[in-house]
Design a protein around this motif. Structure first.
Motif, short mmCIF file in Angstrom:
data_model
loop_
_atom_site.label_atom_id
_atom_site.label_comp_id
_atom_site.label_asym_id
_atom_site.label_seq_id
_atom_site.Cartn_x
_atom_site.Cartn_y
_atom_site.Cartn_z
N ALA A 19 0.83 -1.21 0.00
CA ALA A 19 0.00 0.00 0.00
C ALA A 19 0.87 1.26 0.00
CB ALA A 19 -0.92 0.00 1.21
N GLU A 20 1.94 1.25 0.77
CA GLU A 20 2.86 2.39 0.80
C GLU A 20 3.53 2.58 -0.56
OE1 GLU A 20 5.65 1.95 3.98
OE2 GLU A 20 4.07 1.83 5.50
N GLN A 21 3.94 1.49 -1.18
CA GLN A 21 4.58 1.57 -2.50
C GLN A 21 3.61 2.12 -3.54
OE1 GLN A 21 5.87 -2.49 -3.00
NE2 GLN A 21 7.94 -2.05 -2.26
N ARG A 22 2.37 1.67 -3.49
CA ARG A 22 1.37 2.15 -4.44
C ARG A 22 1.08 3.63 -4.23
NH1 ARG A 22 -3.17 -2.47 -5.53
NH2 ARG A 22 -1.70 -4.07 -6.16
N ALA A 23 0.99 4.06 -2.97
CA ALA A 23 0.75 5.48 -2.69
C ALA A 23 1.90 6.34 -3.18
CB ALA A 23 0.53 5.68 -1.19
N ALA A 24 3.12 5.88 -2.97
CA ALA A 24 4.30 6.62 -3.43
C ALA A 24 4.32 6.69 -4.96
CB ALA A 24 5.58 5.96 -2.91
N LEU A 25 3.99 5.60 -5.62
CA LEU A 25 3.96 5.58 -7.08
C LEU A 25 2.86 6.49 -7.61
CD1 LEU A 25 5.18 4.43 -9.64
CD2 LEU A 25 3.61 2.50 -9.43
N ARG A 26 1.71 6.47 -6.95
CA ARG A 26 0.60 7.34 -7.37
C ARG A 26 1.00 8.81 -7.24
NH1 ARG A 26 -2.98 5.65 -3.83
NH2 ARG A 26 -3.38 3.77 -5.03
N LEU A 27 1.66 9.17 -6.16
CA LEU A 27 2.11 10.54 -5.94
C LEU A 27 3.15 10.95 -7.00
CD1 LEU A 27 2.20 13.15 -4.28
CD2 LEU A 27 3.90 12.03 -2.82
N LYS A 28 4.10 10.06 -7.25
CA LYS A 28 5.15 10.34 -8.25
C LYS A 28 4.53 10.53 -9.63
CE LYS A 28 9.35 8.30 -10.19
NZ LYS A 28 10.23 7.13 -10.17
N HIS A 29 3.59 9.69 -9.97
CA HIS A 29 2.93 9.77 -11.27
C HIS A 29 2.17 11.10 -11.40
CE1 HIS A 29 0.96 8.35 -14.89
NE2 HIS A 29 -0.19 8.76 -14.39
N ALA A 30 1.44 11.48 -10.36
CA ALA A 30 0.69 12.74 -10.39
C ALA A 30 1.64 13.93 -10.52
CB ALA A 30 -0.17 12.88 -9.15
N GLN A 31 2.77 13.90 -9.82
CA GLN A 31 3.73 14.99 -9.90
C GLN A 31 4.32 15.11 -11.30
OE1 GLN A 31 6.38 13.76 -6.78
NE2 GLN A 31 5.46 15.13 -5.28
N LYS A 32 4.70 13.98 -11.87
CA LYS A 32 5.29 13.99 -13.22
C LYS A 32 4.27 14.42 -14.26
CE LYS A 32 9.36 12.33 -12.17
NZ LYS A 32 10.63 12.96 -12.43
N LEU A 33 3.04 13.97 -14.12
CA LEU A 33 2.00 14.35 -15.06
C LEU A 33 1.71 15.84 -14.98
CD1 LEU A 33 -0.10 13.58 -17.16
CD2 LEU A 33 -1.67 13.07 -15.29
N THR A 34 1.66 16.37 -13.78
CA THR A 34 1.41 17.80 -13.60
C THR A 34 2.55 18.62 -14.20
OG1 THR A 34 0.13 17.37 -11.61
CG2 THR A 34 0.96 19.59 -11.89
#
Length: 61
Positions: A19-34
């Motif tokens: 769950a922590e890995q998925r949350a970190a990946l989701r955050l990284k993806h949102a930052q890169k997309l933005t």
């Protein structure tokens, strides 16, 4: 045969880590997309989900 308490604890720890890995990946993806959407205005309107995520990040900031 392993004690069910230890098995449950191990599965819980693995689940927490995942769950922590998925949350970190989701955050990284949102930052890169933005960052991409800020750099490339011509991409706006190309993909509805990308626009949605970009707008969501902007509104939550």
């Amino acid at each position: 045969m392993a004690d069910s308490t230890h098995v449950t604890a191990a599965l819980s720890a693995m689940s927490d880590k995942t769950a922590e890995q998925r949350a970190a990946l989701r955050l990284k993806h949102a930052q890169k997309l933005t960052a991409l959407m800020e750099a490339r205005d011509d991409l706006r309107g190309v993909h509805a989900l990308a626009d949605f995520v970009d707008d969501s990040v902007r509104w939550s900031a």
